[in-house]
Design an enzyme around this catalytic site. Structure first.
Site, PDB file in Angstrom:
ATOM      1  N   SER A  75      -0.866 -67.573  55.751  1.00 41.36           N
ATOM      2  CA  SER A  75      -2.284 -67.886  55.569  1.00 41.36           C
ATOM      3  C   SER A  75      -2.596 -69.185  56.286  1.00 41.36           C
ATOM      4  O   SER A  75      -1.738 -70.076  56.373  1.00 41.36           O
ATOM      5  CB  SER A  75      -2.623 -68.039  54.081  1.00 41.36           C
ATOM      6  OG  SER A  75      -3.934 -68.553  53.907  1.00 41.36           O
ATOM      7  N   TYR A 125      -0.683 -72.125  46.017  1.00 39.91           N
ATOM      8  CA  TYR A 125      -0.833 -71.144  47.093  1.00 39.91           C
ATOM      9  C   TYR A 125      -0.585 -71.799  48.445  1.00 39.91           C
ATOM     10  O   TYR A 125       0.162 -71.268  49.279  1.00 39.91           O
ATOM     11  CB  TYR A 125      -2.236 -70.543  47.037  1.00 39.91           C
ATOM     12  CG  TYR A 125      -2.512 -69.505  48.090  1.00 39.91           C
ATOM     13  CD1 TYR A 125      -1.981 -68.220  47.980  1.00 39.91           C
ATOM     14  CD2 TYR A 125      -3.314 -69.794  49.202  1.00 39.91           C
ATOM     15  CE1 TYR A 125      -2.244 -67.247  48.949  1.00 39.91           C
ATOM     16  CE2 TYR A 125      -3.577 -68.833  50.166  1.00 39.91           C
ATOM     17  CZ  TYR A 125      -3.038 -67.571  50.034  1.00 39.91           C
ATOM     18  OH  TYR A 125      -3.298 -66.620  50.986  1.00 39.91           O
TER      19      TYR A 125
END
Length: 274
Positions: free
Chosen positions: A157, A170
């Site tokens: 990501s 995350y």
């Protein structure tokens, strides 16, 4: 047959970037994983669909088979090492080999300031996103090493490279994947196996809507304002269709990228350029 996001299963006919290959995709029932599985099949691959929910994966498998490729649905939980080993064994038993492993499964983790995060929430995010990727590679790689051929693609990501408020677990887990991929590429290079990472930006779908809702709440703005701000940060001024991520994965999985390993490909509409 056209799937959600524009992938046409079987469009590659008898050819395609991955004609005759066998690809395993984690989290293959929904979202990016679904689009990746359908794209790999459209490029000529037989597909092993793994994940916790078999219902959505069976739907994807039906589309793969309708397009003329074979599909195997295998329940797998990245929190359970035994289920990962069993999935790898089932894939080998059904197809004789796995040429491509796409580590797509991941969790978003909590959305709150780090000092309010429970240790269990932090650990679970890493358990799935980082340790789960390690365990999947550990289970599927021996066959590739033995055959001296294969390609591993990990879905990271852009949040692994830029801040996203209230998403520390995350972000940290996705940053960890960059180091894992680069080091694993060195370990596997002598065995003819390549490893690469794809870093999507905000991908259209349910997960980005959840992220935008959390960001709007944290900043005291509307969801529409959060979406506009997110898109404004990229030169193309838009979110990323899941199909664009799938195309990048198919290229990295294929012989077309034979000299690419240890790399991190941004598919972010320009949101990140490093």
């Amino acid at each position: 047959m056209t799937a959600a996001g524009g992938t046409t299963v079987g469009a590659a006919g008898g050819g395609g970037l991955l004609a005759g290959a066998v690809a395993a995709v984690t989290g293959a029932g929904t979202g990016i994983g679904r689009e990746i599985a359908l794209r790999l099949a459209a490029e000529g691959a037989d597909v092993v669909l793994t994940g916790r929910s078999t219902g959505p994966m069976e739907e994807v498998a039906g589309q793969v088979r309708a397009g003329g490729r074979r599909a195997l649905v295998v329940p797998m939980d990245l929190r359970d090492p035994a289920s990962i080993r069993a999935a790898a064994e089932a894939a080998e038993a059904e197809f004789g080999r796995v040429d491509v492993l796409v580590n797509n499964s991941g969790v978003g983790g909590p959305s709150k300031p780090m000092w309010e995060i429970d240790p269990e929430e932090w650990e679970d995010t890493f358990r799935v996103n980082v340790t789960g990727t390690f365990l999947a590679c550990r289970a599927f790689l021996p066959g590739m090493v033995a055959r001296r051929s294969g390609s591993v693609v990990v879905i990271g990501s852009v949040t692994g490279k830029r801040p996203l408020v209230n998403r520390t677990p995350y972000a940290a887990s996705k940053t960890a994947l960059i180091g894992m991929v680069r080091t694993l590429a060195w370990e596997l290079g002598p065995h003819g196996v390549r490893v690469n990472l794809v870093s999507p930006g905000g991908v259209e779908g349910e997960r980005i809507e959840w992220v935008l809702q959390q960001q709007a709440q944290a900043r005291g703005i509307t969801v529409e304002e959060a979406r506009a701000d997110f898109a404004e940060g990229s030169p193309l001024k838009r979110l990323v269709p899941a199909g664009d991520v799938a195309h990048a994965v198919a290229w990295l999985a294929s012989p077309r990228s034979a000299s690419v390993t240890g790399d991190d490909l941004n598919v972010s509409a320009g949101l990140v350029m490093y």
